[in-house]
Write a protein that holds these residues in place. Sequence first.
Motif, PDB file in Angstrom:
ATOM      1  N   SER A 177       1.110  -1.034   0.030  1.00 48.83           N
ATOM      2  CA  SER A 177       0.156  -0.074   0.179  1.00 48.83           C
ATOM      3  C   SER A 177       0.852   1.419  -0.038  1.00 48.83           C
ATOM      4  O   SER A 177       2.041   1.173   0.442  1.00 48.83           O
ATOM      5  N   GLY A 226      -8.177   8.333   7.954  1.00 51.88           N
ATOM      6  CA  GLY A 226      -9.183   8.607   7.009  1.00 51.88           C
ATOM      7  C   GLY A 226     -10.311   7.802   7.483  1.00 51.88           C
ATOM      8  O   GLY A 226     -11.521   8.443   7.099  1.00 51.88           O
ATOM      9  N   ASN A 227     -10.276   6.837   7.885  1.00 47.41           N
ATOM     10  CA  ASN A 227     -11.404   6.025   8.612  1.00 47.41           C
ATOM     11  C   ASN A 227     -12.233   6.991   9.505  1.00 47.41           C
ATOM     12  O   ASN A 227     -13.615   7.034   9.289  1.00 47.41           O
ATOM     13  N   HIS A 265     -14.685   2.183   0.083  1.00 45.36           N
ATOM     14  CA  HIS A 265     -14.111   1.716   1.284  1.00 45.36           C
ATOM     15  C   HIS A 265     -14.702   1.790   2.783  1.00 45.36           C
ATOM     16  O   HIS A 265     -14.662   1.201   3.601  1.00 45.36           O
ATOM     17  N   ASN A 319     -10.903   2.777  -4.575  1.00 44.09           N
ATOM     18  CA  ASN A 319      -9.707   1.707  -4.276  1.00 44.09           C
ATOM     19  C   ASN A 319     -10.021   0.172  -4.955  1.00 44.09           C
ATOM     20  O   ASN A 319      -9.209  -0.135  -5.367  1.00 44.09           O
ATOM     21  N   ASP A 359     -15.106  10.533  -0.044  1.00 50.29           N
ATOM     22  CA  ASP A 359     -14.141  10.005   0.254  1.00 50.29           C
ATOM     23  C   ASP A 359     -12.857  10.240  -0.781  1.00 50.29           C
ATOM     24  O   ASP A 359     -12.893   9.420  -1.748  1.00 50.29           O
ATOM     25  N   ARG A 415      -7.456   9.645  -1.822  1.00 54.57           N
ATOM     26  CA  ARG A 415      -6.355   9.867  -2.924  1.00 54.57           C
ATOM     27  C   ARG A 415      -6.998  10.801  -3.705  1.00 54.57           C
ATOM     28  O   ARG A 415      -6.757  10.540  -5.161  1.00 54.57           O
ATOM     29  N   LYS A 447      -0.970   8.445   2.846  1.00 53.61           N
ATOM     30  CA  LYS A 447      -0.931   7.551   1.668  1.00 53.61           C
ATOM     31  C   LYS A 447       0.277   8.003   0.837  1.00 53.61           C
ATOM     32  O   LYS A 447       1.326   8.005   1.249  1.00 53.61           O
ATOM     33  N   ARG A 465      -3.229  -7.034  -5.410  1.00 54.59           N
ATOM     34  CA  ARG A 465      -3.359  -5.445  -5.467  1.00 54.59           C
ATOM     35  C   ARG A 465      -1.783  -5.035  -5.039  1.00 54.59           C
ATOM     36  O   ARG A 465      -1.364  -5.198  -3.979  1.00 54.59           O
TER      37      ARG A 465
HETATM   38  N1  TLP Z   1      -6.995   2.185   2.619  1.00 52.06           N
HETATM   39  C1  TLP Z   1      -6.170   1.176   2.916  1.00 52.06           C
HETATM   40  C2  TLP Z   1      -6.674  -0.095   3.578  1.00 52.06           C
HETATM   41  O1  TLP Z   1      -7.745  -0.026   4.414  1.00 52.06           O
HETATM   42  C3  TLP Z   1      -7.522  -0.969   2.276  1.00 52.06           C
HETATM   43  C4  TLP Z   1      -5.215   1.041   1.683  1.00 52.06           C
HETATM   44  O2  TLP Z   1      -4.033   0.190   1.836  1.00 52.06           O
HETATM   45  O3  TLP Z   1      -5.687   1.261   0.528  1.00 52.06           O
HETATM   46  N2  TLP Z   1     -10.578   5.582   2.186  1.00 52.06           N
HETATM   47  C5  TLP Z   1     -10.019   5.129   1.010  1.00 52.06           C
HETATM   48  C6  TLP Z   1     -10.469   4.903  -0.303  1.00 52.06           C
HETATM   49  C7  TLP Z   1      -8.897   4.073   1.486  1.00 52.06           C
HETATM   50  O4  TLP Z   1      -8.257   3.578   0.598  1.00 52.06           O
HETATM   51  C8  TLP Z   1      -8.615   4.178   2.923  1.00 52.06           C
HETATM   52  C9  TLP Z   1      -7.329   3.256   3.282  1.00 52.06           C
HETATM   53  C10 TLP Z   1      -9.313   4.887   3.849  1.00 52.06           C
HETATM   54  C11 TLP Z   1     -10.439   5.597   3.253  1.00 52.06           C
HETATM   55  C12 TLP Z   1      -8.969   4.938   5.114  1.00 52.06           C
HETATM   56  O5  TLP Z   1      -7.675   5.491   5.576  1.00 52.06           O
HETATM   57  P1  TLP Z   1      -7.115   5.123   7.000  1.00 52.06           P
HETATM   58  O6  TLP Z   1      -6.343   3.826   6.771  1.00 52.06           O
HETATM   59  O7  TLP Z   1      -6.341   6.354   7.126  1.00 52.06           O
HETATM   60  O8  TLP Z   1      -7.951   5.054   8.055  1.00 52.06           O
END
Ligand code: TLP
Length: 346
Positions: free
Chosen positions: A8, A60-61, A85, A141, A170, A173, A201, A319
């Motif tokens: 990732s 992000g969550n 996501h 994603n 969301d 990216r 990211k 991936r």
């Molecule tokens: N994605 C992570 C994993 O959770 C899958 C990754 O490695 O791609 N929105 C999107 C579209 C994301 O891809 C992610 C993280 C999040 C939200 C959440 O971000 P975090 O990890 O900061 O909570």
Amino acid sequence: MDVINLRSDTQTLPTPEMMEAVAAAQLGDDTYDEDPTVRALEEEAARLLGKEAAVLCISGNMANLACLMAHAAPGDEVFLDPESHIYYYEVGGLANIAGLMPMPVPCPSGRMDPGDLRRAVRRPNLHYPVPKLLCLENTHNRAGGTVTPLDLHNALCDTAHDLGLTVHLDGARIFNAAIAAGVPASAFAEKADSVMFCLSKGLSCPLGSIAVGSREVIERVDRARKRLGGGMRQAGIIAACGLVALRTMVDRLADDHANARLLADGLTAVPGLRVDLATVETNMVYVDHRDAYPDTGAVLARMKAVGVLASGRPPHHIRFVTHRHYGPDDIREAVERVRTALRADG
Ligand code: TLP
């Protein structure tokens, strides 16, 4: 053997400039709104996205969840892709914390059809939850880092508003999407009522995500963040990295996209692997291994044995995500290692 870690873009480490900025950052108690570095980051992020206000969150969550809670009350209906996501990877927080009722709207290639959205929103009726919110994801994603083009994104926002819904994007990216689409990130933010994007990211920060929106929306996001336990104190140590990221790390994401192309072209030529090259628009490559290798875990294990790490998307995909730590030579090396690892029987 150096491991090539393409699990990732979250695996990126902070740059030396970020670490220096942390050491030099002016700090204060952010819950009192007294951390000057956090304030500077929030102002810069809001300006960059063309919004009135911003709030820094741990992840992000959390930023997504706080935005959902800001827009909708328990029992309200939220329209979103079941592959998004927020629906797929956020531990059901929209239901078990925000209390929202998800209405899945399938999105081929990660792009929702405004007609499907219109059909999904039912006329008011005693039996139905109150339709409140549309969630979009760009880049997408699980669709492979695909971009929803700006005209389609705008049409979706217009349709949602016409139907009386608010829109949360969301944009973990969002800068990858903007670079691939050849527009500023603010273009995607313009019609959305809130946008979340991640510093952690491809932008290489150790942590942190930002929600932007109108001042009124962000006040509600701020309160939801606090309710979630996300109020912070001397968070300038996070924000210092974020400021460096916004100033120095955005444009170089184009390199990650070029490297993803290189990787996709290389991997699709490996016997037994297939890549749908049309989906490789940003920094992700989804490889379909089903022709020769039925088990995702076994493919990952073989790759690990030769020092290449990727993420499983069972039952048929793996991936890869390109990022700052690996250039074109590393990518070519990764392809050769995968070819070697899979050369033996299937
Ligand atoms: N994605 C992570 C994993 O959770 C899958 C990754 O490695 O791609 N929105 C999107 C579209 C994301 O891809 C992610 C993280 C999040 C939200 C959440 O971000 P975090 O990890 O900061 O909570």
